[in-house]
Design a protein around this motif. Structure first.
Motif, short mmCIF file in Angstrom:
data_model
loop_
_atom_site.label_atom_id
_atom_site.label_comp_id
_atom_site.label_asym_id
_atom_site.label_seq_id
_atom_site.Cartn_x
_atom_site.Cartn_y
_atom_site.Cartn_z
N THR B 70 -14.53 -2.91 -5.50
CA THR B 70 -14.20 -4.02 -4.41
C THR B 70 -12.43 -4.09 -3.50
O THR B 70 -12.34 -4.26 -2.79
CB THR B 70 -14.39 -5.95 -5.30
OG1 THR B 70 -15.57 -5.35 -5.53
CG2 THR B 70 -14.52 -6.35 -3.73
N LEU B 72 -10.48 -2.01 -3.79
CA LEU B 72 -10.25 -0.49 -2.55
C LEU B 72 -10.43 -1.20 -1.20
O LEU B 72 -10.25 -0.47 -0.14
CB LEU B 72 -10.87 0.65 -3.13
CG LEU B 72 -10.04 1.42 -4.26
CD1 LEU B 72 -11.05 2.82 -4.71
CD2 LEU B 72 -8.94 1.28 -3.81
N SER B 73 -12.21 -1.50 -1.30
CA SER B 73 -12.70 -2.35 -0.05
C SER B 73 -11.82 -3.30 0.71
O SER B 73 -11.19 -2.98 1.68
CB SER B 73 -13.67 -3.15 -0.18
OG SER B 73 -14.49 -2.02 -0.46
N ILE B 74 -11.01 -4.13 -0.32
CA ILE B 74 -10.39 -4.97 0.46
C ILE B 74 -8.89 -3.85 0.57
O ILE B 74 -8.93 -4.76 2.51
CB ILE B 74 -9.75 -6.06 -0.78
CG1 ILE B 74 -10.72 -6.91 -0.76
CG2 ILE B 74 -9.02 -6.51 -0.22
CD1 ILE B 74 -11.07 -7.65 -2.38
N LEU B 76 -8.46 -1.16 2.13
CA LEU B 76 -9.18 -0.71 3.33
C LEU B 76 -8.49 -0.59 4.56
O LEU B 76 -7.98 -0.99 6.10
CB LEU B 76 -9.96 1.10 3.24
CG LEU B 76 -9.68 1.98 2.78
CD1 LEU B 76 -10.99 2.68 1.80
CD2 LEU B 76 -8.99 2.53 3.21
N VAL B 77 -9.99 -2.37 3.98
CA VAL B 77 -10.35 -3.57 5.50
C VAL B 77 -8.72 -4.07 5.82
O VAL B 77 -8.67 -3.68 6.84
CB VAL B 77 -10.96 -4.36 4.93
CG1 VAL B 77 -11.56 -4.99 6.13
CG2 VAL B 77 -12.57 -3.55 5.05
N TYR B 78 -8.23 -3.99 4.89
CA TYR B 78 -6.65 -4.97 5.03
C TYR B 78 -5.68 -3.88 6.28
O TYR B 78 -5.17 -4.07 7.09
CB TYR B 78 -5.93 -5.53 4.03
CG TYR B 78 -4.71 -5.90 4.71
CD1 TYR B 78 -4.20 -7.32 5.28
CD2 TYR B 78 -3.52 -6.00 3.73
CE1 TYR B 78 -3.70 -7.60 6.11
CE2 TYR B 78 -1.92 -6.23 3.91
CZ TYR B 78 -2.01 -7.35 4.70
OH TYR B 78 -0.97 -7.33 5.40
N LEU B 80 -6.75 -0.66 7.95
CA LEU B 80 -7.63 -0.75 9.04
C LEU B 80 -6.94 -1.70 10.64
O LEU B 80 -6.86 -1.02 11.23
CB LEU B 80 -9.18 0.01 8.76
CG LEU B 80 -9.09 1.13 8.13
CD1 LEU B 80 -10.57 1.26 7.74
CD2 LEU B 80 -8.83 2.66 8.80
N THR B 81 -6.96 -3.12 9.19
CA THR B 81 -7.73 -4.21 10.72
C THR B 81 -6.56 -4.49 11.24
O THR B 81 -6.14 -4.80 12.23
CB THR B 81 -8.34 -5.27 10.16
OG1 THR B 81 -7.74 -5.81 8.99
CG2 THR B 81 -9.87 -4.97 9.75
N ARG B 82 -5.63 -3.66 9.71
CA ARG B 82 -3.42 -4.45 10.26
C ARG B 82 -3.12 -3.56 11.35
O ARG B 82 -2.31 -3.69 12.18
CB ARG B 82 -3.38 -4.24 8.78
CG ARG B 82 -1.57 -5.27 9.39
CD ARG B 82 -0.88 -5.40 7.70
NE ARG B 82 -0.19 -4.20 7.70
CZ ARG B 82 0.57 -3.59 6.79
NH1 ARG B 82 1.12 -4.64 6.44
NH2 ARG B 82 1.22 -2.24 7.05
N PHE B 84 -6.03 -1.40 13.66
CA PHE B 84 -6.11 -1.52 14.66
C PHE B 84 -6.62 -2.96 15.10
O PHE B 84 -7.08 -3.28 16.79
CB PHE B 84 -7.39 -1.17 14.24
CG PHE B 84 -7.71 0.96 14.41
CD1 PHE B 84 -7.19 1.52 15.14
CD2 PHE B 84 -7.32 1.02 12.77
CE1 PHE B 84 -6.81 2.95 14.87
CE2 PHE B 84 -7.38 2.50 12.19
CZ PHE B 84 -7.14 3.25 13.47
N MET B 85 -7.12 -3.93 14.48
CA MET B 85 -7.68 -5.12 14.81
C MET B 85 -6.49 -6.24 15.04
O MET B 85 -6.58 -7.62 15.48
CB MET B 85 -8.38 -5.92 14.29
CG MET B 85 -9.86 -4.64 14.45
SD MET B 85 -10.54 -4.62 13.34
CE MET B 85 -12.23 -5.71 13.81
N GLN B 86 -5.46 -5.99 13.61
CA GLN B 86 -4.52 -7.69 14.33
C GLN B 86 -3.91 -8.06 14.96
O GLN B 86 -3.57 -8.95 15.46
CB GLN B 86 -3.32 -6.83 13.05
CG GLN B 86 -2.68 -7.97 12.65
CD GLN B 86 -3.44 -8.67 11.52
OE1 GLN B 86 -3.78 -8.58 11.25
NE2 GLN B 86 -2.86 -9.65 11.79
N ASP B 89 -6.04 -10.60 16.09
CA ASP B 89 -5.75 -11.53 15.62
C ASP B 89 -4.69 -12.37 15.92
O ASP B 89 -4.73 -13.86 15.52
CB ASP B 89 -5.67 -11.22 14.28
CG ASP B 89 -6.27 -12.84 13.10
OD1 ASP B 89 -6.79 -13.18 12.85
OD2 ASP B 89 -5.45 -11.89 12.12
#
Lengths: 200, 99
Positions: B70, B72-74, B76-78, B80-82, B84-86, B89
């Protein structure tokens, strides 16, 4: 408040189940979980429908909608490898357990059938913990990280049970990403479990 | 699959039929359904004779198998999204602030 009510609901349910409390309301609730889930998804759908411009926003994401599920799957598998090294079990079994990504019923039963009751129990409990603890982690992540990260602990459950928590603490745009993530992760759970256990 | 159909029906009804003032009532409905689902899950687990025994025997191992994947998922997602997607946001937040 939301977290407190979540804990209370769980504890109350555990107590009622443990002490075998029988009454028509409890029987009605526990016998109709499918209907309650439909009600929940209907309500979530209404929230999304009331939010203007959501379709356009999803189009803007394009291929990037896969970023969140990729991060969740990679993080879970990596975590499974680390755990198997820590508790001295084959890496294939460790990654299979972590591949449940919160879908405890499926992970517990399939791993239990293929790899034995003890491993099945660990898969069941660890994925159950992932779902339950997600309720408490999501509000914290919404404050400290970004909206997208709130989907990460939920894993495969982000399309149903943990979705209202994500709706409460983020926005409708994140909710749509959360549903898409849940569908993608749920699709990969049985595939990853079979694939990982294939190496055991 | 059927839950997605139900959700899509909800989206259509929310888009065309539900008045804006019903937003709060709908939020209460989703919260109530969530608590009922969690309560029902508790009832199922509590009535399982093996649940508490398994929890005490395999609790620590299970906790590790929850915690590390859990976290590590948090992470990696943080990251990656920071990366590629931040921007989207912060744009969205900017728009919200202007309103």
């Amino acid at each position: 408040m939301m977290v407190l009510l979540t804990i209370l609901s769980l504890l109350l349910g555990l107590a009622c189940g443990f002490y075998d409390v029988q009454n028509s309301v409890i029987t009605l609730i526990s016998g109709n979980t499918d209907l309650i889930l439909y009600l929940l998804m209907f309500s979530v759908g209404i929230s999304i429908g009331m939010h203007k411009g959501i379709v356009q926003k999803m189009k803007e994401y394009h291929i990037r909608i896969f970023i969140i599920p990729i991060g969740i799957i990679a993080g879970s598998l990596l975590g499974g490898v680390l755990c198997s090294l820590l508790v001295h079990i084959p890496v294939a079994q460790g990654t299979a357990i972590a591949s449940g990504m919160g879908w405890y019923s499926l992970a517990g039963s399939t791993i239990g059938n293929i790899a034995g009751a003890q491993l099945g129990s660990v898969a069941f409990l660890s994925n159950l913990m992932r779902e339950i603890f997600s309720f408490f982690i999501i509000p914290f992540l919404a404050l400290k990280c970004n909206n997208y990260t709130c989907i990460a602990p939920a894993g495969a459950t982000s399309e149903d049970t943990t979705l209202p928590m994500i709706l409460k603490y983020t926005n409708e745009e994140t909710v749509v990403l959360s549903v898409l993530n849940g569908i993608i992760c749920s699709f990969f759970v049985p595939i990853l479990i079979s694939f990982c256990l294939g190496f055991a | 699959m059927d839950i997605l159909i139900v959700m899509c029906v909800g989206i259509l009804i929310g888009k065309f039929l539900v008045p804006k003032k019903a937003k709060t009532a709908n939020e209460y409905l989703s919260l109530l359904s969530t608590f009922l689902l969690i309560f029902a899950m508790g009832v199922t687990l509590g009535s399982d004779d093996n649940f508490f025994a398994e929890l005490s025997a395999l609790g620590i191992t299970s906790f590790l198998f929850f915690l590390i994947p859990t976290v590590l998922s948090i992470l990696l997602v943080y990251l990656l999204t920071r990366h590629f997607m931040q921007k989207k946001d912060s744009d969205a937040q900017g728009r919200a602030e202007k309103k």
